[in-house]
Scaffold this active site. Structure first.
Site, PDB file in Angstrom:
ATOM      1  N   MET A   1      26.833   6.976 -29.775  1.00 13.10           N
ATOM      2  CA  MET A   1      27.557   7.042 -28.432  1.00 13.10           C
ATOM      3  C   MET A   1      26.518   7.607 -27.230  1.00 13.10           C
ATOM      4  O   MET A   1      25.717   8.342 -27.508  1.00 13.10           O
ATOM      5  CB  MET A   1      28.452   8.435 -28.628  1.00 13.10           C
ATOM      6  CG  MET A   1      29.882   8.111 -29.521  1.00 13.10           C
ATOM      7  SD  MET A   1      30.836   6.680 -28.798  1.00 13.10           S
ATOM      8  CE  MET A   1      31.318   7.075 -27.160  1.00 13.10           C
TER       9      MET A   1
ATOM     10  N   SER B   1      35.820  -3.224 -24.119  1.00  9.09           N
ATOM     11  CA  SER B   1      36.620  -2.104 -24.479  1.00  9.09           C
ATOM     12  C   SER B   1      37.934  -2.011 -23.561  1.00  9.09           C
ATOM     13  O   SER B   1      37.950  -1.868 -22.480  1.00  9.09           O
ATOM     14  CB  SER B   1      35.936  -0.598 -24.258  1.00  9.09           C
ATOM     15  OG  SER B   1      36.982   0.380 -24.365  1.00  9.09           O
TER      16      SER B   1
ATOM     17  N   HIS C   1      37.083  -4.025 -28.591  1.00 17.00           N
ATOM     18  CA  HIS C   1      36.940  -2.884 -29.043  1.00 17.00           C
ATOM     19  C   HIS C   1      38.266  -1.901 -28.578  1.00 17.00           C
ATOM     20  O   HIS C   1      38.602  -1.974 -27.454  1.00 17.00           O
ATOM     21  CB  HIS C   1      35.644  -2.151 -28.315  1.00 17.00           C
ATOM     22  CG  HIS C   1      35.023  -0.885 -28.472  1.00 17.00           C
ATOM     23  ND1 HIS C   1      34.422  -0.620 -29.620  1.00 17.00           N
ATOM     24  CD2 HIS C   1      35.620   0.309 -28.031  1.00 17.00           C
ATOM     25  CE1 HIS C   1      34.281   0.703 -29.753  1.00 17.00           C
ATOM     26  NE2 HIS C   1      34.827   1.311 -28.615  1.00 17.00           N
TER      27      HIS C   1
ATOM     28  N   HIS D   1      37.679   1.911 -32.857  1.00 13.16           N
ATOM     29  CA  HIS D   1      36.656   3.018 -32.655  1.00 13.16           C
ATOM     30  C   HIS D   1      37.565   4.263 -32.697  1.00 13.16           C
ATOM     31  O   HIS D   1      38.326   4.752 -31.773  1.00 13.16           O
ATOM     32  CB  HIS D   1      35.958   3.129 -31.432  1.00 13.16           C
ATOM     33  CG  HIS D   1      35.036   4.313 -31.071  1.00 13.16           C
ATOM     34  ND1 HIS D   1      34.601   4.392 -29.835  1.00 13.16           N
ATOM     35  CD2 HIS D   1      34.921   5.398 -31.772  1.00 13.16           C
ATOM     36  CE1 HIS D   1      33.820   5.703 -29.903  1.00 13.16           C
ATOM     37  NE2 HIS D   1      33.784   6.220 -30.952  1.00 13.16           N
TER      38      HIS D   1
ATOM     39  N   ASP E   1      27.823   2.621 -26.915  1.00 10.79           N
ATOM     40  CA  ASP E   1      29.132   2.672 -26.452  1.00 10.79           C
ATOM     41  C   ASP E   1      29.242   3.878 -25.442  1.00 10.79           C
ATOM     42  O   ASP E   1      28.994   4.880 -25.843  1.00 10.79           O
ATOM     43  CB  ASP E   1      30.322   2.791 -27.709  1.00 10.79           C
ATOM     44  CG  ASP E   1      31.539   2.804 -26.970  1.00 10.79           C
ATOM     45  OD1 ASP E   1      31.708   2.648 -25.906  1.00 10.79           O
ATOM     46  OD2 ASP E   1      32.527   3.465 -27.623  1.00 10.79           O
TER      47      ASP E   1
ATOM     48  N   MET F   1      42.090   7.619 -29.830  1.00  9.10           N
ATOM     49  CA  MET F   1      42.036   8.840 -29.401  1.00  9.10           C
ATOM     50  C   MET F   1      43.496   9.756 -29.844  1.00  9.10           C
ATOM     51  O   MET F   1      44.417   9.243 -29.281  1.00  9.10           O
ATOM     52  CB  MET F   1      41.631   9.160 -27.897  1.00  9.10           C
ATOM     53  CG  MET F   1      40.611   8.016 -27.559  1.00  9.10           C
ATOM     54  SD  MET F   1      39.866   8.581 -25.829  1.00  9.10           S
ATOM     55  CE  MET F   1      38.811   7.369 -25.473  1.00  9.10           C
TER      56      MET F   1
ATOM     57  N   MET G   1      38.468   7.795 -32.575  1.00  9.31           N
ATOM     58  CA  MET G   1      38.069   9.391 -32.197  1.00  9.31           C
ATOM     59  C   MET G   1      39.303  10.237 -32.598  1.00  9.31           C
ATOM     60  O   MET G   1      39.851  10.714 -31.428  1.00  9.31           O
ATOM     61  CB  MET G   1      37.695   9.253 -30.726  1.00  9.31           C
ATOM     62  CG  MET G   1      36.371   8.392 -30.331  1.00  9.31           C
ATOM     63  SD  MET G   1      36.375   8.065 -28.556  1.00  9.31           S
ATOM     64  CE  MET G   1      37.154   6.476 -28.756  1.00  9.31           C
TER      65      MET G   1
ATOM     66  N   ASP H   1      39.796   1.710 -28.574  1.00 10.88           N
ATOM     67  CA  ASP H   1      39.583   3.005 -28.797  1.00 10.88           C
ATOM     68  C   ASP H   1      40.712   3.916 -29.174  1.00 10.88           C
ATOM     69  O   ASP H   1      41.794   3.783 -28.385  1.00 10.88           O
ATOM     70  CB  ASP H   1      39.078   3.702 -27.403  1.00 10.88           C
ATOM     71  CG  ASP H   1      37.590   3.179 -27.089  1.00 10.88           C
ATOM     72  OD1 ASP H   1      36.642   3.323 -28.075  1.00 10.88           O
ATOM     73  OD2 ASP H   1      37.402   2.613 -25.921  1.00 10.88           O
TER      74      ASP H   1
HETATM   75  O1  LIG Z   1      34.766   5.409 -26.731  1.00  7.64           O
HETATM   76  C1  LIG Z   1      34.809   5.129 -25.516  1.00  7.64           C
HETATM   77  C2  LIG Z   1      34.909   6.422 -24.599  1.00  7.64           C
HETATM   78  O2  LIG Z   1      34.926   7.417 -25.863  1.00  7.64           O
HETATM   79  C3  LIG Z   1      34.272   3.986 -24.917  1.00  7.64           C
HETATM   80  O3  LIG Z   1      34.601   2.781 -25.872  1.00  7.64           O
HETATM   81  C4  LIG Z   1      34.868   3.613 -23.410  1.00  7.64           C
HETATM   82  O4  LIG Z   1      35.995   2.928 -23.340  1.00  7.64           O
HETATM   83  C5  LIG Z   1      33.645   2.896 -22.886  1.00  7.64           C
HETATM   84  O5  LIG Z   1      33.889   2.741 -21.634  1.00  7.64           O
HETATM   85  P1  LIG Z   1      32.740   2.340 -20.369  1.00  7.64           P
HETATM   86  O6  LIG Z   1      31.740   3.696 -20.568  1.00  7.64           O
HETATM   87  O7  LIG Z   1      31.920   1.135 -20.636  1.00  7.64           O
HETATM   88  O8  LIG Z   1      33.561   2.291 -19.207  1.00  7.64           O
HETATM   89 FE   LIG Z   2      34.561   3.380 -28.179  1.00  7.33          FE
END
Ligand SMILES: O=C(CO)[C@@H](O)[C@H](O)COP(=O)(O)O
Ligand SMILES: [Fe+2]
Length: 228
Positions: free
Chosen positions: A135, A8, A31, A64, A173, A35, A66, A33
């Protein structure tokens, strides 16, 4: 199917994303993210950054989302070059229509569930999806502790996938690391997102290799994986 390890970039240096992508060469997917500071209390990046990242790396992008209103935004992330787009069940107004649109535009369609959202409510939708994301932290931030109370949900999701004879992937994740990945694999996950465990390591590529070895060994020993 072989296990997949998806670093990620939330834990990477956002000013050096091209180099950070290069640092995990050998990973299956990157990955990403997204947001929006509404669906989760954090703000990251949007379509233009995904377009640039797509040009900067050969590693396919696993988005992903969010965000609120994924029905409006998810197709734009496919057009930006995502190979897989995950929207949240809690945010989608019309998940089946959205999954079909993502697939029609040429990406894999995936749906994520927050920790408190039961998988059973979405059993009938599974054939419309290429992946489901369970999650294992509350979405919004990297570096949180793995919620081991999610292990039974991973197990139940794997059972539903098997019962329906589906080939879809099961991603986990949040808090996935050398100390938690084996339990996730044993419970039925086959796609593993890791942020801090990869980008917090001295050698991110070596961290990916280590996680892959652990997950592969734990999967081989898992009852659910017979004939997988
Ligand atoms: O979607 C998410 C957080 O919301 C993840 O993708 C985090 O980026 C994962 O990070 P780690 O918990 O592996 O540090
Ligand atoms: Fe994520």
């Amino acid at each position: 199917m072989a296990v997949q390890i998806n670093p990620s970039i939330l834990s990477a240096d956002f000013a050096r994303l091209a180099e950070e992508a290069e640092a995990v060469k050998g990973a299956d997917w990157l990955h990403v993210d997204v947001m929006d500071n509404h669906f989760v209390p954090n703000l990251t990046l949007g379509v233009p950054v995904v377009e640039s990242l797509r040009r900067a790396t050969d590693t396919p992008l696993d988005l992903h989302l969010m965000i609120e209103d994924p029905d409006r935004w998810a197709p734009q992330y496919v057009e930006a070059g995502a190979g897989s787009v995950t929207f949240h069940a809690e945010a989608a107004a019309a998940p089946v229509r959205l999954a079909r649109e993502i697939r029609a535009k040429g990406a894999r369609a995936s749906m994520a569930l927050r920790p408190a959202t039961p998988i059973e409510a979405y059993e009938d939708l599974l054939p419309e999806l290429d992946m489901v994301l369970i999650m294992t932290v509350e979405p919004g931030f990297g570096g949180q502790a793995f919620l081991d109370v999610m292990l039974p949900k991973i197990r139940r999701t794997r059972e539903l996938i098997s019962r329906h004879g589906l080939q879809m992937w099961l991603q986990v994740d949040g808090g996935v690391s050398a100390s938690t990945i084996e339990r996730c694999a044993e419970a039925g996950a086959d796609v593993f997102v890791a942020g801090s465990a990869v980008y917090g390591a001295d050698d991110p590529a070596e961290a990916v290799r280590g996680l892959r070895e652990q997950a592969t060994a734990a999967t081989a020993a898992a009852p659910w994986a017979c004939g997988h």
